[in-house]
Scaffold this active site. Structure first.
Site, mmCIF file in Angstrom:
data_model
loop_
_atom_site.group_PDB
_atom_site.id
_atom_site.type_symbol
_atom_site.label_atom_id
_atom_site.label_comp_id
_atom_site.label_asym_id
_atom_site.label_seq_id
_atom_site.Cartn_x
_atom_site.Cartn_y
_atom_site.Cartn_z
ATOM 1 N N GLY A 239 39.653 41.108 40.512
ATOM 2 C CA GLY A 239 39.836 39.768 41.107
ATOM 3 C C GLY A 239 38.549 38.882 41.094
ATOM 4 O O GLY A 239 38.812 37.716 41.254
ATOM 5 N N GLU A 275 38.367 47.624 40.670
ATOM 6 C CA GLU A 275 39.238 47.380 39.123
ATOM 7 C C GLU A 275 39.227 46.105 38.254
ATOM 8 O O GLU A 275 40.063 45.295 38.226
ATOM 9 C CB GLU A 275 40.659 47.629 39.413
ATOM 10 C CG GLU A 275 41.118 48.805 40.272
ATOM 11 C CD GLU A 275 42.621 48.530 40.978
ATOM 12 O OE1 GLU A 275 43.017 47.712 40.920
ATOM 13 O OE2 GLU A 275 43.084 49.833 41.222
ATOM 14 N N CYS A 346 56.958 24.495 18.507
ATOM 15 C CA CYS A 346 57.773 23.184 18.653
ATOM 16 C C CYS A 346 58.115 23.217 20.537
ATOM 17 O O CYS A 346 59.247 23.390 20.836
ATOM 18 C CB CYS A 346 59.223 23.612 18.160
ATOM 19 S SG CYS A 346 58.885 23.726 16.459
HETATM 20 C C1 LIG Z 1 45.322 42.194 37.503
HETATM 21 C C2 LIG Z 1 44.911 43.274 38.315
HETATM 22 C C3 LIG Z 1 43.446 43.615 38.402
HETATM 23 C C4 LIG Z 1 42.481 42.838 37.706
HETATM 24 O O1 LIG Z 1 42.251 41.705 37.965
HETATM 25 P P1 LIG Z 1 41.018 40.753 37.304
HETATM 26 O O2 LIG Z 1 41.223 39.380 37.996
HETATM 27 O O3 LIG Z 1 41.425 40.630 35.910
HETATM 28 O O4 LIG Z 1 39.834 41.483 37.876
HETATM 29 C C5 LIG Z 1 43.170 44.672 39.246
HETATM 30 N N1 LIG Z 1 43.990 45.660 39.811
HETATM 31 C C6 LIG Z 1 45.402 45.186 39.974
HETATM 32 C C7 LIG Z 1 46.046 45.918 40.852
HETATM 33 C C8 LIG Z 1 45.935 44.093 39.113
HETATM 34 O O5 LIG Z 1 46.952 43.846 39.251
#
Ligand SMILES: *Cc1c(COP(=O)(O)O)cnc(C)c1O
Length: 421
Positions: A239, A275, A346
């Protein structure tokens, strides 16, 4: 910093001129920089270095197997949200013990696939999912390692379509209910509780919402340990936002994010998993397109490109901004002109930018959309029967097509006309 810079008047990806790739591959195409992906991955491993950690790349942001191989060979783990993504990670040579399985709607088939192939942990999002996972694990004679995704009810202050940590969102279990669900998890024969998971949204540009969520995770860790659970891993999700414009935005740096994690959670003795998707892949990719026509409308000029919303949907889906730059470096004195930048699809929604100030551009010129590596190619479609956009990876002075543009024969051969028609 990324590795898309002008050199001798031409935009380069590392040591390769974009014009050389365009001459070989045709347009539009995505182009990724291996050095940028590597650098971004290392920003996180360095930021978390004082703690035991695993950086799991969120595959959904950019899932080409060549990119996954590059990151996996550096030691990255992978965060997958489907059986298909799990198979991509494995095809890239990433071992199961470095793969985390997220997502609200895992099917029993997907659970079976990961349990038989090897998995580090499932991030479980509901009680029905927990029970289903236990059943599948028991049927295979194994126990599934899990973290429960808790919803901390914090406002991520991001675009509503990518905020996930408020109680009204579909994600996770309310944190107030977590102890109850962990108690059930501990009683299930196919479940092994290993940690806690949280992910509050994407493209966050402040640390405060993360800190609020992680503080709640800290309290929960202590409460769960007091309840007798062996909480040894904290998965903090992804995130962290990126700058989409060169000028005004300055989201927190991975070092600041890492320092905050250390401060809030460092004394718990847990392994930290994160993540990140966008921060690793976003500014590591561009979308290159050619101007088909310049159309002078009433009171506005349109730049009609050969890329469209089916190739890069973020502007029409999220109202997202992408910097657009010419591939041939404009002269410093070149006057700016306002263009509405559009694709050939379109739909009025097929608009990349309105009244965007750009240098003089003419038919046949190449442009690049910056910051297009994340949620770009992965969201592409063949709407309007426009062939799926190809992907190119550059490393130093090498480049290779890592997903080819399908031919029209290939596209048409996927449809079948039933015998009885
Ligand atoms: C989308 C997502 C991420 C990655 O988010 P980023 O904003 O691209 O870093 C990580 N963990 C989960 C569970 C997600 O759904």
């Amino acid at each position: 910093m990324d590795h898309f810079l002008y050199r001798d008047g031409l935009l380069h990806a590392e040591d390769v001129a974009i014009t050389d790739i365009a001459a070989t591959v045709g347009t539009p195409f995505y182009c990724y920089s291996a050095a940028t992906l590597t650098r971004h991955y290392h920003l996180f491993t360095e930021a978390l270095a004082p703690l035991p950690h695993l950086v799991c790349f969120a595959i959904k942001s950019l899932s080409n197997v060549a990119v996954l191989k590059l990151l996996g060979d550096l030691g990255a783990g992978m965060d997958v949200v489907s059986g298909g993504e799990y198979l991509r990670a494995r095809a890239a040579g990433v071992p199961g013990e470095r793969i985390v399985f997220s997502g609200v709607g895992k099917t029993r088939d997907e659970m079976r696939l990961a349990l038989t192939g090897g998995i580090r942990q499932f991030n479980v999002e509901s009680e029905p999912e927990l029970r289903a996972l236990s059943e599948v694990a028991v049927s295979l004679g194994v126990r599934a390692p899990i973290a429960l995704r808790v919803n901390p009810d914090v406002d991520a202050k991001t675009h509503e379509k990518i905020a996930t940590g408020k109680s009204e969102n579909k994600f996770g279990v309310p944190i107030a209910k977590a102890r109850e669900v962990y108690a059930e998890a501990a009683s299930l024969p196919g479940i092994d509780v290993v940690g806690i998971d949280v992910h509050i949204g994407s493209q966050l540009t402040e640390l405060a919402p993360f800190e609020a969520a992680f503080t709640k995770v800290r309290d929960l860790t202590q409460a769960l340990r007091a309840d007798g659970h062996n909480i040894r891993r904290l998965d903090l999700g992804g995130g962290l936002g990126i700058p989409y414009t060169r000028s005004n935005e300055a989201p927190p740096l991975p070092t600041e994010y890492g320092a905050m994690i250390h401060r809030v959670l460092g004394d718990l003795g847990c392994e930290i998993e994160i993540e990140p998707g966008r921060l690793i892949s976003g500014n590591a990719g561009i979308l290159v397109s050619q101007v088909i026509y310049v159309k002078n409308g009433e009171g506005r000029d349109f730049l009609i490109l050969d890329a469209a919303m089916n190739d890069l949907v973020r502007p029409s889906m999220y109202g997202a901004h992408h910097d657009i730059i010419p591939v041939v470096e404009p002269a410093a004195a070149s006057p700016a002109q306002a263009f509405d930048v559009v694709g050939p699809v379109c739909e009025t929604g097929d608009t990349f930018a309105k009244a965007r100030a750009l240098p003089h551009l003419a038919e046949g010129d190449l442009v690049a959309f910056r910051s297009a590596g994340a949620y770009g190619a992965v969201m592409a479609s063949e709407y309007n029967t426009r062939p799926l956009v190809p992907e190119v990876l550059v490393k130093g002075d090498h480049f290779a097509v890592i997903r080819a543009r399908p031919t029209f024969d290939e596209i048409l051969s996927r449809d079948t006309i039933p015998e009885w028609l």
